[in-house]
Structures are given as C-alpha cells and as structure tokens.
Write an enzyme that holds these catalytic residues in place. Structure first.
Site, mmCIF file in Angstrom:
data_model
loop_
_atom_site.group_PDB
_atom_site.id
_atom_site.type_symbol
_atom_site.label_atom_id
_atom_site.label_comp_id
_atom_site.label_asym_id
_atom_site.label_seq_id
_atom_site.Cartn_x
_atom_site.Cartn_y
_atom_site.Cartn_z
ATOM 1 N N CYS A 50 0.813 -1.220 0.000
ATOM 2 C CA CYS A 50 0.000 0.000 0.000
ATOM 3 C C CYS A 50 0.842 1.264 0.000
ATOM 4 O O CYS A 50 2.028 1.246 0.310
ATOM 5 C CB CYS A 50 -0.870 0.042 1.265
ATOM 6 S SG CYS A 50 -2.204 -1.144 1.258
ATOM 7 N N CYS A 54 -3.084 4.838 2.541
ATOM 8 C CA CYS A 54 -4.171 3.903 2.252
ATOM 9 C C CYS A 54 -5.234 3.907 3.363
ATOM 10 O O CYS A 54 -4.927 3.897 4.548
ATOM 11 C CB CYS A 54 -3.639 2.481 2.085
ATOM 12 S SG CYS A 54 -4.957 1.334 1.612
ATOM 13 N N CYS A 81 -2.339 -3.013 -3.727
ATOM 14 C CA CYS A 81 -3.635 -2.881 -3.073
ATOM 15 C C CYS A 81 -4.636 -2.294 -4.058
ATOM 16 O O CYS A 81 -4.325 -1.344 -4.781
ATOM 17 C CB CYS A 81 -3.471 -1.969 -1.860
ATOM 18 S SG CYS A 81 -5.014 -1.403 -1.152
ATOM 19 N N CYS A 84 -5.825 1.581 -2.600
ATOM 20 C CA CYS A 84 -5.025 2.808 -2.754
ATOM 21 C C CYS A 84 -4.250 2.827 -4.068
ATOM 22 O O CYS A 84 -3.641 3.837 -4.413
ATOM 23 C CB CYS A 84 -4.101 2.998 -1.564
ATOM 24 S SG CYS A 84 -2.865 1.700 -1.390
HETATM 25 ZN ZN LIG Z 1 -3.898 0.096 0.098
#
Ligand SMILES: [Zn+2]
Length: 364
Positions: A50, A54, A81, A84
C-alpha cells in the site's frame, strides 16, 4: 517472508520495535498523504502492498515491511492494493500533469486564453481548475498568463524591435487594459502641478501586472517612483502628492519600454531591474533603502535585521517608517522586510500585494 507462527517471540518483538521506531510507521498510522510516493509498505497477512495514505484497515507492526518502490514490493512477492492503487500516479501527480499542459497551452497561445477555455481543455470544472492551477503553480491562471506575456515582451525587446510591436507580439492587444489605461491616463497630460515648481520634470506611464496597475515615473536622474494599485487615476494622484512641485508628463512610446521592463521585473523579480534609480530621501532613509536593495529576491529579513545592518540597532521603528516612505515599489524591495515573527505586517501598497510579491519571488 516470515509470518507470525514461525517467528519466535523475541524475533517478533525485535521486528515490532524496528517498525515502531521507524519514522515511516507514524506516517502509516497518520495515513499521511504527503508521504505517498516516498515509500510503500507491505502487509504479510494479506499479501498486498500500500501507499502510506491507504484507507484500508491498519496493519499490526509485526506484519509490516517497507519498500522504496512498488517494484521492490512486487519483487518481495506482494500485490498492489486495489484500494489505494500504489502503482498508479496519484491525484497530485495527475493534477501536476494536467496543469503543466495548461501552462504549455498558455505559453504557446498568441491570444489570452480565458479561464473557461483552459478549464474545459483540462476536463476540470472552472472552480477546480482555478484552485488546482494555483496550488500547482503558485499563481492564478491570470497571473501566469500575465507573467508569460511580460516574459515575451522582454524576449522581444531583447531583439530591438519597437516597444509597441513587442507589446502587441506578446499578446497585449489593442483592447487590453495595458493600452486602455495608459492612453486614458496619458490623455490628461502633459500637466503642470502647482505653479512655480517646474524645474523638475517627471515622465510617467502606467502598465498592468499580476498585482494590478503599475505606475512608473522617472526624473532625468532615473526611476523615481514605482507605485502599485488598483486604480490608475489614483496612482497619478499619488505621484502628484509625492512630487507636488514637479511637472508630470505622460510618457511617450519610448518610455513604455521602461514600463514593460518594470512589469517584467514585478512578475519575475529574480531577473533584477537594472535601471538607474533616483532615490530621494533623508540620509537615514537612503541608508535603509540601500540595505533593502541588498536583500536577494526570495528572502525576507526583519526590521531589526535592517536596523543592525545599517549600524543603528535601536532604530527599528525608524526603519519601519523608512520602508513605508519608499516610493520605489519592488525596485527597493521593502516587501522583503517582515516582522520578527515572520508575519507580513504592513505594506504601503497593501499586504495582499506584499504577499503576492513574496510568492512570486519564491517561484522565480
Ligand atoms: Zn492500500
């Protein structure tokens, strides 16, 4: 990759300590947007990595590892991810790209593009375009085009063609306020003020810059006034007040070169003015004004710094008065003097202009 079950308790504690003592951990906990792009973190329990900001549930420190790039995180076996989207340029970056395009558009256009056109081309609403443009460039779109035109005037003037041509080539057209205002004001001249005081002749003209109207006046000895304001007529009145016995003459076309130069200088102060200045004032004021001219563009000093520099450390108040008495806006950079706590305090031509000038200087 280690996980909780294989890690013994002391190794786990070491890992937790290492993460918690890492300044990046605090940024994850704060979901610090400004840290985005500076590092990435992985979460061993989910297998994803991330951005610091995030919004997903925050990991436990024993599950976290840090990476300098997405590539590193992927090499370690983590997936991006979906929330994000760490692999994609963030909003700030894509805004910067959009605005850069608008800047190129402004620079390459011969006419003044209005805000609606620029916003439409960028695919943003008028409001957002204006706000984002300002946050990326530090200037409003209007100020940016003005600075750009001023730069063009300077570039063209360097090629030795007539000032009028230069101004037209730079996109100040016949309808622009540059001409409107100057002819309107020049139409009132030549004018003698106060009988009997005609031994000083002062030429003046008015131009327009991102800070509003600029009046430039000079005696035979050099530039004696640079005033900033919103109203050209008021500026001429101020000039009259500053030099009540002088003969004021609305300037000819040649003189407009000077105005163009001053406009450029206001827009891009780091370039320096390079004009002879006719500095009147008491000996003390002159010492202050000379000290002011030594402050480089982009820096600020306090009134007491100036008092020290001229060898009169107790005269802070008198230094402030001398700044307020300055008739050469920008050329004698009294806007670079701020209160000791950094607050802007007063400015003869308005604190907003002081603020705008300092912003311009930081950018150039
Ligand atoms: Zn994330």
């Amino acid at each position: 990759m280690m996980n909780e079950t294989t890690m013994n308790q002391s190794a786990k504690n070491t890992q937790v300590n290492a993460v918690q003592n890492d300044s990046r951990w605090a940024k994850i906990q704060a979901r610090d947007i400004s840290a985005d792009g500076t590092f990435y973190y992985s979460v061993s329990t989910t297998g994803i990595y991330c951005k610091p900001s995030c919004g997903a549930r925050q990991p436990r420190p024993e599950h976290v590892a840090f990476y300098a790039s997405c590539a590193e995180a992927e090499l370690a076996g983590f997936r991006a991810c979906k929330r994000c989207k760490p692999g994609q340029p963030d909003l700030a970056q894509s805004h910067a790209l959009l605005i850069a395009e608008s800047c190129r558009l402004i620079e390459s256009s011969d006419e003044n593009l209005n805000l609606e056109v620029l916003a439409e081309k960028s695919g943003l609403s008028l409001y957002h375009f204006h706000r984002i443009f300002k946050s990326v460039t530090g200037l409003t779109p209007k100020a940016y085009s003005a600075a750009n035109r001023a730069k063009k005037v300077r570039d063209v003037l360097g090629k030795n063609i007539s000032v009028t041509d230069a101004i037209f080539e730079a996109g100040y057209n016949a309808n622009s306020r540059f001409y409107e205002k100057s002819t309107q004001v020049l139409g009132m001249t030549p004018t003698s003020y106060k009988t009997g005081g005609a031994n000083v002749t002062i030429k003046f003209a008015i131009g327009e810059c991102s800070l509003g109207e600029v009046l430039v006046a000079s005696s035979e000895r050099g530039v004696c006034a640079i005033f900033l304001g919103d109203d050209a007529t008021q500026l001429v009145n101020d000039l009259q007040d500053a030099f009540p016995r002088a003969e004021l003459i609305g300037a000819d076309r040649d003189y407009e070169a000077l105005v163009a130069k001053v406009v450029c200088f206001v827009e891009m102060p780091a370039l320096g003015l390079g004009l002879p200045l006719d500095i009147k004032g008491t000996a003390f004021q002159q010492r202050v004004w000379q000290a002011l001219q030594k402050i480089p563009a982009g820096l600020t000093v306090s009134y007491s710094d100036i008092a020290e520099r001229i060898g009169a450390p107790k005269s802070v108040r008198a230094v402030a008065s001398a700044c307020a008495a300055n008739t050469l806006a920008v050329a004698i950079p009294c806007h670079r003097v701020v209160r000791i706590d950094g607050s802007l305090s007063g400015y003869r031509w308005g604190v907003e202009r002081k603020c705008a000038l300092l912003d311009l200087e930081k950018k150039s």
